[in-house]
Design a protein around this motif. Structure first.
Motif, short mmCIF file in Angstrom:
data_model
loop_
_atom_site.label_atom_id
_atom_site.label_comp_id
_atom_site.label_asym_id
_atom_site.label_seq_id
_atom_site.Cartn_x
_atom_site.Cartn_y
_atom_site.Cartn_z
N VAL A 236 0.84 -1.19 0.00
CA VAL A 236 0.00 0.00 0.00
C VAL A 236 0.88 1.24 0.00
O VAL A 236 2.02 1.22 0.48
N ILE A 237 0.35 2.30 -0.57
CA ILE A 237 0.99 3.62 -0.57
C ILE A 237 0.03 4.58 0.12
O ILE A 237 -1.14 4.67 -0.25
N GLU A 238 0.52 5.29 1.13
CA GLU A 238 -0.33 6.25 1.84
C GLU A 238 0.18 7.68 1.69
O GLU A 238 -0.51 8.63 2.06
N GLY B 17 9.49 7.92 -2.56
CA GLY B 17 10.36 6.94 -3.19
C GLY B 17 9.92 5.53 -2.87
O GLY B 17 8.85 5.29 -2.30
N PRO B 18 10.74 4.54 -3.24
CA PRO B 18 10.39 3.14 -3.02
C PRO B 18 10.08 2.81 -1.56
O PRO B 18 9.34 1.85 -1.29
N GLU B 19 10.62 3.60 -0.64
CA GLU B 19 10.40 3.33 0.78
C GLU B 19 8.94 3.51 1.21
O GLU B 19 8.53 3.01 2.27
N VAL B 20 8.12 4.20 0.41
CA VAL B 20 6.72 4.39 0.80
C VAL B 20 5.86 3.16 0.48
O VAL B 20 4.70 3.10 0.88
N GLU C 225 3.54 2.51 -12.37
CA GLU C 225 3.50 2.32 -10.92
C GLU C 225 4.50 3.25 -10.21
O GLU C 225 4.24 3.69 -9.09
N LEU C 226 5.62 3.55 -10.88
CA LEU C 226 6.53 4.56 -10.34
C LEU C 226 5.85 5.92 -10.30
O LEU C 226 5.97 6.67 -9.34
N TYR C 227 5.13 6.25 -11.38
CA TYR C 227 4.45 7.54 -11.45
C TYR C 227 3.36 7.63 -10.38
O TYR C 227 3.17 8.68 -9.76
N ARG C 228 2.63 6.53 -10.17
CA ARG C 228 1.59 6.53 -9.13
C ARG C 228 2.21 6.70 -7.76
O ARG C 228 1.72 7.48 -6.94
N ARG C 229 3.28 5.98 -7.51
CA ARG C 229 3.94 6.03 -6.20
C ARG C 229 4.51 7.41 -5.90
O ARG C 229 4.46 7.91 -4.78
N SER C 230 5.07 8.07 -6.92
CA SER C 230 5.74 9.35 -6.72
C SER C 230 4.78 10.54 -6.70
O SER C 230 5.19 11.66 -6.41
N GLY C 231 3.51 10.30 -7.05
CA GLY C 231 2.53 11.38 -7.07
C GLY C 231 2.39 12.04 -8.42
O GLY C 231 1.61 12.98 -8.57
N ARG C 232 3.11 11.56 -9.44
CA ARG C 232 3.05 12.18 -10.76
C ARG C 232 1.74 11.89 -11.48
O ARG C 232 1.43 12.54 -12.48
N MET C 233 0.97 10.92 -10.98
CA MET C 233 -0.34 10.63 -11.57
C MET C 233 -1.47 11.24 -10.76
O MET C 233 -2.63 10.89 -10.95
N GLY C 234 -1.13 12.14 -9.85
CA GLY C 234 -2.14 12.75 -9.00
C GLY C 234 -1.84 12.48 -7.53
O GLY C 234 -1.03 11.60 -7.20
N PRO C 235 -2.47 13.20 -6.64
CA PRO C 235 -2.19 13.06 -5.21
C PRO C 235 -2.60 11.69 -4.67
O PRO C 235 -3.51 11.04 -5.21
N ILE C 236 -1.92 11.25 -3.63
CA ILE C 236 -2.27 10.02 -2.94
C ILE C 236 -3.29 10.37 -1.87
O ILE C 236 -2.99 11.09 -0.91
N THR C 237 -4.50 9.91 -2.05
CA THR C 237 -5.55 10.16 -1.06
C THR C 237 -6.03 8.81 -0.56
O THR C 237 -6.49 7.98 -1.33
#
Length: 328
Positions: free
Chosen positions: A5-7, A11-14, A43-55
């Motif tokens: 999960v990503i909250e 970087g990869p640590e999240v 998936e890198l873009y999703r994790r880093s926030g480049r595809m929009g904020p993590i909510t």
């Protein structure tokens, strides 16, 4: 079930391995036991926030192979081997970095009867379905075409080379590194062009009238040069985001594009839509070709489920010249 999960973006640590609830399928969904999945830059873009904020809590991952656990419609039976890709995974539904995934039935492809192992199967879905979606209507039944793959050393670029060759076409591939030449020829390239930033002149030397179809895996930074490699009434299809967002500033259609060259962008979000149903996708055909040795494997490295953050570091470093997969 266990899932990454990503909250918060980072970087990869999240990427945190947690115990979360599995989702029961609705009437239009299928629940799948994940046996393996491929890794993708999305998936890198999703994790880093480049595809929009993590909510909230995001489970990344946009493809997987495994066995059906439950299908309320009865279309797929329990234990059936299947693949799945996109259909909103990691965007508006949990993704495939998990022991189970519940997906839209329209984004499930039957793989029963294939003899390929899970880790090899995991290298196929998104790459080949994307290439088929982008090129299939252009090259599947048209004989003796010349196809250019710009950025062919990426996993989806390698899939494009292999797919076009399997369809009987002449394939020109570009790469920025001479070291990739042998690999690209092994998977089906008839000629390899070293890309120094501009390839149109070299392509025209190999195909004086221009290529019939070009697939640009790099993106906006190269697309106009790629289009100059294409013959009149040929087509350039862009699928890549490696050079950034697919935005062309102040495009002059009369001066920047050669006469009568078509330009299109294909997004894998179309997979499984009404415009591109997957019941005709040739995924099992490609799996069978690979199992027989007719097509080379895209996979370059397999990771254990606990090593996903390490796999992300490798992918982010551009150190993988092919497909990375995770075996459960």
């Amino acid at each position: 079930m266990k899932a990454y999960v990503i909250e918060t973006a980072g970087g990869p640590e999240v990427l945190q391995l947690r115990e979360i609830d599995a989702r029961r399928p609705n009437a239009d969904e299928v629940r799948i036991r994940v046996r393996a999945f491929g890794l993708n830059r999305a998936e890198l873009y999703r994790r880093s926030g480049r595809m929009g904020p993590i909510t909230g809590q995001v489970v990344p991952g946009i493809e997987a192979v495994g066995e059906v656990l439950e299908d309320p419609s009865g279309t797929f039976h329990a234990g059936q081997r299947v693949a799945t890709a996109t259909g909103g995974m990691q965007v508006n539904r949990p993704g495939s970095y998990a022991e189970e995934v519940t997906v839209l039935r329209s984004n499930v492809v039957d793989l029963d009867g294939t003899t390929l192992g899970w880790e090899e199967l995991a290298s196929l879905p998104l790459s080949y379905l994307t290439v088929w979606g982008a090129l299939g209507r252009l090259i599947d039944t048209a004989p003796k075409l010349t196809v250019l793959v710009r950025g062919a050393s990426a996993a989806v670029g390698q899939a494009a080379v292999a797919y076009a060759k399997a369809r009987g076409q002449t394939v020109l591939a570009t790469t920025r590194s001479l070291e990739n030449t042998a690999r690209l020829k092994a998977i089906g390239a008839d000629a390899v062009i070293i890309d120094s930033g501009s390839v149109a002149e070299q392509v025209r030397a190999a195909a004086p009238q221009g290529v019939d179809v070009a697939l640009d895996v790099v993106g906006a930074g190269t697309v106009l040069d790629t289009a100059r490699s294409v013959s009149a009434f040929g087509t350039t299809v862009v699928i890549g985001l490696m050079s950034g967002m697919p935005v062309l500033e102040q495009l002059d259609l009369a001066r920047d594009l050669p006469n009568a060259v078509r330009l299109a962008f294909f997004s894998s979000s179309m997979l499984g839509s009404a415009a591109l149903p997957l019941d005709g996708a040739p995924l099992r055909w490609m799996a069978d070709r690979q199992a027989s040795g007719a097509t080379a494997s895209l996979r370059v490295q397999t990771f254990a489920f606990g090593d996903v953050p390490r796999a992300h570091r490798l992918m982010e470093s551009n150190g993988a010249q092919g497909k990375l997969v995770v075996l459960m």
